[in-house]
Write a protein that holds these residues in place. Structure first.
Motif, PDB file in Angstrom:
ATOM      1  N   LYS A  60       0.836  -1.200   0.000  1.00 33.26           N
ATOM      2  CA  LYS A  60       0.000   0.000   0.000  1.00 33.26           C
ATOM      3  C   LYS A  60       0.872   1.251   0.000  1.00 33.26           C
ATOM      4  O   LYS A  60       1.958   1.265   0.556  1.00 33.26           O
ATOM      5  N   GLY A  61       0.353   2.304  -0.580  1.00 32.65           N
ATOM      6  CA  GLY A  61       1.001   3.600  -0.510  1.00 32.65           C
ATOM      7  C   GLY A  61       0.748   4.223   0.847  1.00 32.65           C
ATOM      8  O   GLY A  61      -0.246   3.917   1.510  1.00 32.65           O
ATOM      9  N   VAL A  62       1.626   5.109   1.260  1.00 35.97           N
ATOM     10  CA  VAL A  62       1.516   5.703   2.584  1.00 35.97           C
ATOM     11  C   VAL A  62       0.219   6.501   2.747  1.00 35.97           C
ATOM     12  O   VAL A  62      -0.403   6.484   3.807  1.00 35.97           O
ATOM     13  N   LEU A  63      -0.220   7.160   1.686  1.00 34.99           N
ATOM     14  CA  LEU A  63      -1.451   7.950   1.792  1.00 34.99           C
ATOM     15  C   LEU A  63      -2.697   7.067   1.859  1.00 34.99           C
ATOM     16  O   LEU A  63      -3.741   7.501   2.347  1.00 34.99           O
ATOM     17  N   GLN A  64      -2.591   5.829   1.374  1.00 30.76           N
ATOM     18  CA  GLN A  64      -3.683   4.879   1.543  1.00 30.76           C
ATOM     19  C   GLN A  64      -3.842   4.510   3.020  1.00 30.76           C
ATOM     20  O   GLN A  64      -4.942   4.194   3.467  1.00 30.76           O
ATOM     21  N   LEU A  65      -2.734   4.546   3.756  1.00 29.29           N
ATOM     22  CA  LEU A  65      -2.765   4.178   5.168  1.00 29.29           C
ATOM     23  C   LEU A  65      -3.269   5.310   6.055  1.00 29.29           C
ATOM     24  O   LEU A  65      -4.079   5.089   6.953  1.00 29.29           O
ATOM     25  N   ILE A  66      -2.774   6.523   5.800  1.00 29.44           N
ATOM     26  CA  ILE A  66      -3.059   7.611   6.734  1.00 29.44           C
ATOM     27  C   ILE A  66      -4.017   8.663   6.198  1.00 29.44           C
ATOM     28  O   ILE A  66      -4.495   9.498   6.957  1.00 29.44           O
ATOM     29  N   GLY A  67      -4.279   8.651   4.903  1.00 31.71           N
ATOM     30  CA  GLY A  67      -5.096   9.693   4.297  1.00 31.71           C
ATOM     31  C   GLY A  67      -4.224  10.843   3.827  1.00 31.71           C
ATOM     32  O   GLY A  67      -3.003  10.806   3.951  1.00 31.71           O
ATOM     33  N   THR A  68      -4.837  11.878   3.305  1.00 33.35           N
ATOM     34  CA  THR A  68      -4.067  12.979   2.727  1.00 33.35           C
ATOM     35  C   THR A  68      -3.742  14.080   3.727  1.00 33.35           C
ATOM     36  O   THR A  68      -2.946  14.964   3.423  1.00 33.35           O
ATOM     37  N   ASP A  69      -4.323  14.035   4.917  1.00 33.19           N
ATOM     38  CA  ASP A  69      -4.087  15.070   5.920  1.00 33.19           C
ATOM     39  C   ASP A  69      -3.255  14.503   7.069  1.00 33.19           C
ATOM     40  O   ASP A  69      -3.775  13.833   7.964  1.00 33.19           O
ATOM     41  N   VAL A  70      -1.964  14.777   7.020  1.00 30.69           N
ATOM     42  CA  VAL A  70      -1.043  14.245   8.030  1.00 30.69           C
ATOM     43  C   VAL A  70      -1.396  14.778   9.421  1.00 30.69           C
ATOM     44  O   VAL A  70      -1.376  14.036  10.400  1.00 30.69           O
ATOM     45  N   ALA A  71      -1.734  16.051   9.513  1.00 32.43           N
ATOM     46  CA  ALA A  71      -2.069  16.644  10.811  1.00 32.43           C
ATOM     47  C   ALA A  71      -3.301  15.979  11.414  1.00 32.43           C
ATOM     48  O   ALA A  71      -3.339  15.704  12.622  1.00 32.43           O
ATOM     49  N   ALA A  72      -4.300  15.699  10.604  1.00 29.75           N
ATOM     50  CA  ALA A  72      -5.508  15.034  11.103  1.00 29.75           C
ATOM     51  C   ALA A  72      -5.182  13.629  11.595  1.00 29.75           C
ATOM     52  O   ALA A  72      -5.714  13.178  12.622  1.00 29.75           O
ATOM     53  N   PHE A  73      -4.307  12.940  10.875  1.00 29.63           N
ATOM     54  CA  PHE A  73      -3.868  11.606  11.303  1.00 29.63           C
ATOM     55  C   PHE A  73      -3.187  11.697  12.669  1.00 29.63           C
ATOM     56  O   PHE A  73      -3.485  10.916  13.571  1.00 29.63           O
ATOM     57  N   CYS A  74      -2.290  12.663  12.819  1.00 30.66           N
ATOM     58  CA  CYS A  74      -1.578  12.850  14.089  1.00 30.66           C
ATOM     59  C   CYS A  74      -2.544  13.221  15.208  1.00 30.66           C
ATOM     60  O   CYS A  74      -2.428  12.703  16.329  1.00 30.66           O
ATOM     61  N   ASP A  75      -3.479  14.116  14.908  1.00 28.67           N
ATOM     62  CA  ASP A  75      -4.468  14.496  15.916  1.00 28.67           C
ATOM     63  C   ASP A  75      -5.265  13.287  16.381  1.00 28.67           C
ATOM     64  O   ASP A  75      -5.592  13.160  17.556  1.00 28.67           O
ATOM     65  N   GLY A  76      -5.568  12.388  15.442  1.00 29.62           N
ATOM     66  CA  GLY A  76      -6.274  11.166  15.807  1.00 29.62           C
ATOM     67  C   GLY A  76      -5.446  10.285  16.726  1.00 29.62           C
ATOM     68  O   GLY A  76      -5.977   9.676  17.661  1.00 29.62           O
ATOM     69  N   LEU A  77      -4.140  10.227  16.474  1.00 27.90           N
ATOM     70  CA  LEU A  77      -3.258   9.441  17.336  1.00 27.90           C
ATOM     71  C   LEU A  77      -3.150  10.045  18.737  1.00 27.90           C
ATOM     72  O   LEU A  77      -3.023   9.322  19.723  1.00 27.90           O
ATOM     73  N   LEU A  78      -3.190  11.365  18.802  1.00 35.83           N
ATOM     74  CA  LEU A  78      -2.942  12.064  20.061  1.00 35.83           C
ATOM     75  C   LEU A  78      -4.200  12.513  20.787  1.00 35.83           C
ATOM     76  O   LEU A  78      -4.105  13.176  21.822  1.00 35.83           O
ATOM     77  N   LYS A  79      -5.383  12.149  20.287  1.00 38.28           N
ATOM     78  CA  LYS A  79      -6.621  12.713  20.818  1.00 38.28           C
ATOM     79  C   LYS A  79      -6.821  12.468  22.315  1.00 38.28           C
ATOM     80  O   LYS A  79      -7.389  13.290  22.995  1.00 38.28           O
ATOM     81  N   ASP A  80      -6.378  11.357  22.833  1.00 41.62           N
ATOM     82  CA  ASP A  80      -6.541  11.062  24.257  1.00 41.62           C
ATOM     83  C   ASP A  80      -5.230  11.172  25.024  1.00 41.62           C
ATOM     84  O   ASP A  80      -5.111  10.643  26.130  1.00 41.62           O
ATOM     85  N   THR A  81      -4.254  11.836  24.431  1.00 33.35           N
ATOM     86  CA  THR A  81      -2.931  11.961  25.026  1.00 33.35           C
ATOM     87  C   THR A  81      -2.753  13.346  25.624  1.00 33.35           C
ATOM     88  O   THR A  81      -3.099  14.341  25.008  1.00 33.35           O
ATOM     89  N   ARG A  82      -2.213  13.392  26.792  1.00 34.96           N
ATOM     90  CA  ARG A  82      -1.938  14.670  27.460  1.00 34.96           C
ATOM     91  C   ARG A  82      -0.685  15.292  26.845  1.00 34.96           C
ATOM     92  O   ARG A  82       0.341  14.643  26.711  1.00 34.96           O
TER      93      ARG A  82
END
Length: 105
Positions: A67-89
């Motif tokens: 798979k291509g990297v954008l297939q994994l995370i989508g086209t918005d890197v910041a949104a992907f990161c925000d999703g990873l960090l949503k419950d993180t202090r």
């Protein structure tokens, strides 16, 4: 933190970055953008956690699946990161708490 801990930490970081360098170029570019974003936002438990290692694991699985990297995370890197960090202090949370007089752990 003793000198041995520092040396071991450097060894682990170099091994981690070697894994990143083994990824295809497009994955490396996206990883570096994710890393930059995460370092800027500053999760409190970044050094204790497995966030960055988990991202590399996820990317290696994507490469293995063809798979291509954008297939994994989508086209918005910041949104992907925000999703990873949503419950993180984050350090921003700590700062907000310090100026408002609240303390949440």
């Amino acid at each position: 933190m003793g000198i041995r801990d520092i040396i071991e930490g450097k060894k682990q970081w170099r091994a981690h970055m070697a894994r990143v360098k083994a990824l295809p170029p497009d994955y490396q570019i996206v990883y570096k953008e994710i890393q930059r974003y995460i370092f800027k936002v500053g999760p409190v438990d970044l050094l204790d956690g497995t966030l960055l290692t988990g991202i590399v694991d996820f990317f290696e699985e994507g490469v293995a699946a063809g798979k291509g990297v954008l297939q994994l995370i989508g086209t918005d890197v910041a949104a992907f990161c925000d999703g990873l960090l949503k419950d993180t202090r984050t350090y921003a949370d700590v700062y907000q708490e310090s100026i408002s007089g609240k303390s949440q752990k």
